[in-house]
Design a protein around this motif. Structure first.
Motif, short mmCIF file in Angstrom:
data_model
loop_
_atom_site.label_atom_id
_atom_site.label_comp_id
_atom_site.label_asym_id
_atom_site.label_seq_id
_atom_site.Cartn_x
_atom_site.Cartn_y
_atom_site.Cartn_z
N CYS A 198 16.82 5.66 4.54
CA CYS A 198 17.68 5.32 3.40
C CYS A 198 17.50 6.32 2.27
O CYS A 198 16.38 6.66 1.89
N CYS A 208 25.92 0.62 1.03
CA CYS A 208 25.85 -0.67 1.73
C CYS A 208 25.98 -1.84 0.76
O CYS A 208 26.71 -2.79 1.01
N CYS A 240 27.04 3.75 6.34
CA CYS A 240 25.78 4.31 5.85
C CYS A 240 25.66 5.76 6.31
O CYS A 240 25.60 6.03 7.51
#
Ligand code: SF4
Length: 71
Positions: A16, A22, A61
């Motif tokens: 991430c 998201c 993502c």
């Protein structure tokens, strides 16, 4: 692959990058930690009716940091 199972999401914190895409797509499913990185809310279980949002967030993502498992 069953389509009737419960979905569970999991954010890979190593991947991430914290752009929060998201969370903006599925605020019911993701939250940001104090550094701005995403994590799944609670244990990641996707409530009924939010499955499409879970898949949408995963597909969007850019770091491929979101895993979804069907239980
Ligand atoms: S979209 Fe992916 S990289 Fe961006 S905050 Fe969410 S999990 Fe992290």
């Amino acid at each position: 692959m069953s389509s009737s199972g419960t979905l569970r999401i999991r954010v890979d914190s190593d991947k991430c990058q914290g752009n929060a895409r998201c969370k903006s797509l599925a605020p019911e499913l993701f939250e940001l930690d104090e550094w701005g990185y995403a994590r799944e809310i609670g244990d990641g279980t996707v409530p009924a009716g939010l499955e499409d949002k879970a898949w949408l967030a995963q597909a969007n993502c850019p770091e491929i940091a979101i895993a979804i498992v069907e239980e």
